[in-house]
Design an enzyme around this catalytic site. Structure first.
Site, short mmCIF file in Angstrom:
data_model
loop_
_atom_site.label_atom_id
_atom_site.label_comp_id
_atom_site.label_asym_id
_atom_site.label_seq_id
_atom_site.Cartn_x
_atom_site.Cartn_y
_atom_site.Cartn_z
N LYS A 192 6.85 16.93 29.92
CA LYS A 192 7.78 16.80 31.05
C LYS A 192 8.81 17.93 31.05
O LYS A 192 9.10 18.50 32.09
CB LYS A 192 8.56 15.48 30.95
CG LYS A 192 7.72 14.22 30.99
CD LYS A 192 8.61 12.97 31.00
CE LYS A 192 9.42 12.76 29.74
NZ LYS A 192 8.64 12.39 28.57
N ARG B 272 5.29 20.16 16.64
CA ARG B 272 6.44 20.69 17.37
C ARG B 272 7.56 21.12 16.41
O ARG B 272 7.90 20.42 15.47
CB ARG B 272 6.95 19.60 18.33
CG ARG B 272 7.94 20.07 19.34
CD ARG B 272 7.87 19.25 20.60
NE ARG B 272 8.54 17.95 20.46
CZ ARG B 272 8.82 17.17 21.51
NH1 ARG B 272 8.48 17.54 22.72
NH2 ARG B 272 9.40 16.00 21.34
N ARG C 204 13.70 5.49 32.15
CA ARG C 204 12.73 5.13 31.12
C ARG C 204 12.55 3.63 31.01
O ARG C 204 11.76 3.17 30.19
CB ARG C 204 13.21 5.66 29.76
CG ARG C 204 12.53 6.95 29.32
CD ARG C 204 13.25 7.41 28.06
NE ARG C 204 12.41 8.14 27.17
CZ ARG C 204 12.49 9.47 27.00
NH1 ARG C 204 13.33 10.17 27.71
NH2 ARG C 204 11.73 10.06 26.13
N ARG D 18 12.22 18.08 14.57
CA ARG D 18 13.16 17.05 14.98
C ARG D 18 12.82 15.78 14.21
O ARG D 18 11.66 15.45 14.05
CB ARG D 18 13.01 16.79 16.48
CG ARG D 18 14.07 17.43 17.33
CD ARG D 18 13.67 17.44 18.80
NE ARG D 18 13.36 16.12 19.34
CZ ARG D 18 13.01 15.91 20.62
NH1 ARG D 18 12.92 16.93 21.44
NH2 ARG D 18 12.75 14.70 21.04
N ARG E 94 7.80 5.72 19.07
CA ARG E 94 8.19 6.17 20.42
C ARG E 94 7.08 5.90 21.42
O ARG E 94 7.35 5.57 22.57
CB ARG E 94 8.51 7.67 20.39
CG ARG E 94 9.83 7.97 19.72
CD ARG E 94 9.98 9.42 19.39
NE ARG E 94 10.24 10.25 20.56
CZ ARG E 94 10.18 11.57 20.54
NH1 ARG E 94 9.85 12.20 19.44
NH2 ARG E 94 10.44 12.25 21.61
P1 ADP Z 1 10.79 13.27 24.63
O1 ADP Z 1 10.28 14.27 23.68
O2 ADP Z 1 10.45 11.87 24.35
O3 ADP Z 1 10.63 13.62 26.07
P2 ADP Z 1 13.63 13.28 25.01
O4 ADP Z 1 14.16 14.57 24.58
O5 ADP Z 1 13.46 13.03 26.46
O6 ADP Z 1 12.27 13.09 24.25
O7 ADP Z 1 14.50 12.09 24.43
C1 ADP Z 1 14.76 11.95 23.05
C2 ADP Z 1 15.36 10.59 22.77
O8 ADP Z 1 16.58 10.41 23.52
C3 ADP Z 1 14.49 9.40 23.18
O9 ADP Z 1 13.55 9.07 22.21
C4 ADP Z 1 15.54 8.31 23.36
O10 ADP Z 1 15.96 7.78 22.13
C5 ADP Z 1 16.70 9.07 23.96
N1 ADP Z 1 16.64 9.03 25.45
C6 ADP Z 1 16.43 10.08 26.28
N2 ADP Z 1 16.40 9.67 27.57
C7 ADP Z 1 16.58 8.32 27.54
C8 ADP Z 1 16.64 7.30 28.54
N3 ADP Z 1 16.49 7.58 29.84
N4 ADP Z 1 16.85 6.02 28.12
C9 ADP Z 1 17.01 5.72 26.84
N5 ADP Z 1 16.95 6.62 25.86
C10 ADP Z 1 16.74 7.92 26.19
#
Ligand code: ADP
Ligand code: ZN
Length: 210
Positions: A13, A123, A88, A156, A167
């Site tokens: 994404k 990653r 989400r 990370r 996740r």
């Molecule tokens: P990904 O690699 O899953 O796309 P992100 O960078 O979008 O990871 O998000 C990392 C973490 O931040 C998620 O695992 C969650 O804990 C938190 N997070 C991000 N966006 C949201 C959201 N909309 N609602 C709840 N938690 C979120």
């Protein structure tokens, strides 16, 4: 254009958000990036979010909804935006509706779990500038060292294998229902994530048009 990018963690994404952002000249809004920034600055919100993120859990709805309200209220979002990583959960989507925001398109990037697991375990991210790499698909010139700034590359904490599984489970349980939510509104388009990022981009851009 107001867009949402949906998909499992690691589906790509963020990468697609960057491309569309440059192409359409509208900001990409990533709740993950906003939260990580708060974390690195040590703000109260960041501290509150840390334990959830490290465990592979979602940050509570009220926290992320607050973040999004602030961010979408800024001037640069007035002509549209790309949401990467929000909503989400169903309550987050309902909060967006309650804000009176009319989403034009929701692009769901589909990638099978096995591929997600392989991608995320490789990653790496630069400790200093945040540039992202992959040990297999996008390796730095020198192992463990950032091409851009020479700083150390790290994994990370939430990309560790156990956390990745957690996740994915959270994704299937809490985020995937959003597909039906937006499909019912007629604005969902599904894109199969491709090996080659550029191929996924081509499909994504096409999905914006129809
Ligand atoms: P990904 O690699 O899953 O796309 P992100 O960078 O979008 O990871 O998000 C990392 C973490 O931040 C998620 O695992 C969650 O804990 C938190 N997070 C991000 N966006 C949201 C959201 N909309 N609602 C709840 N938690 C979120
Ligand atoms: Zn760097």
């Amino acid at each position: 254009m107001k867009l949402i990018l949906l998909g499992a963690p690691g589906a790509g994404k963020g990468t697609q958000a960057e491309v569309i952002c440059n192409k359409l000249n509208i900001p990409a809004v990533s709740t993950g990036n906003i939260i990580r920034e708060a974390l690195s600055k040590g703000t109260e919100m960041g501290l509150k979010a840390k334990s959830y993120i490290d465990a592979g859990q979602l940050v509570p709805d009220d926290v992320v909804i607050g973040i999004i309200k602030d961010r979408l209220g800024k001037d640069d979002c007035s002509n549209g935006f790309i949401l990467d990583g929000f909503p989400r959960t169903i309550p987050q989507a309902e909060a967006l509706d309650a804000m009176g925001i009319d989403i034009d398109r929701v692009i769901d990037i589909e990638v099978p779990d096995e591929k997600i697991i392989a991608r995320m375990s490789g990653r790496r991210v630069c400790k200093s500038c945040g540039a992202t790499y992959h040990t297999e698909y996008k390796a730095p010139a020198m192992d463990g060292v950032c091409d851009v700034c020479d700083a150390e590359l790290i994994q990370r904490k939430d990309d560790h294998p156990d956390t990745v599984l957690e996740r994915l489970e959270v994704y299937h349980k809490q985020t995937e229902p959003l597909k039906d939510y937006y499909s019912a509104k007629g604005i969902l388009r599904v894109v199969e994530g491709q090996e080659d990022v550029a191929d996924t981009t081509a499909l994504t851009l096409k999905a914006l048009e129809d």
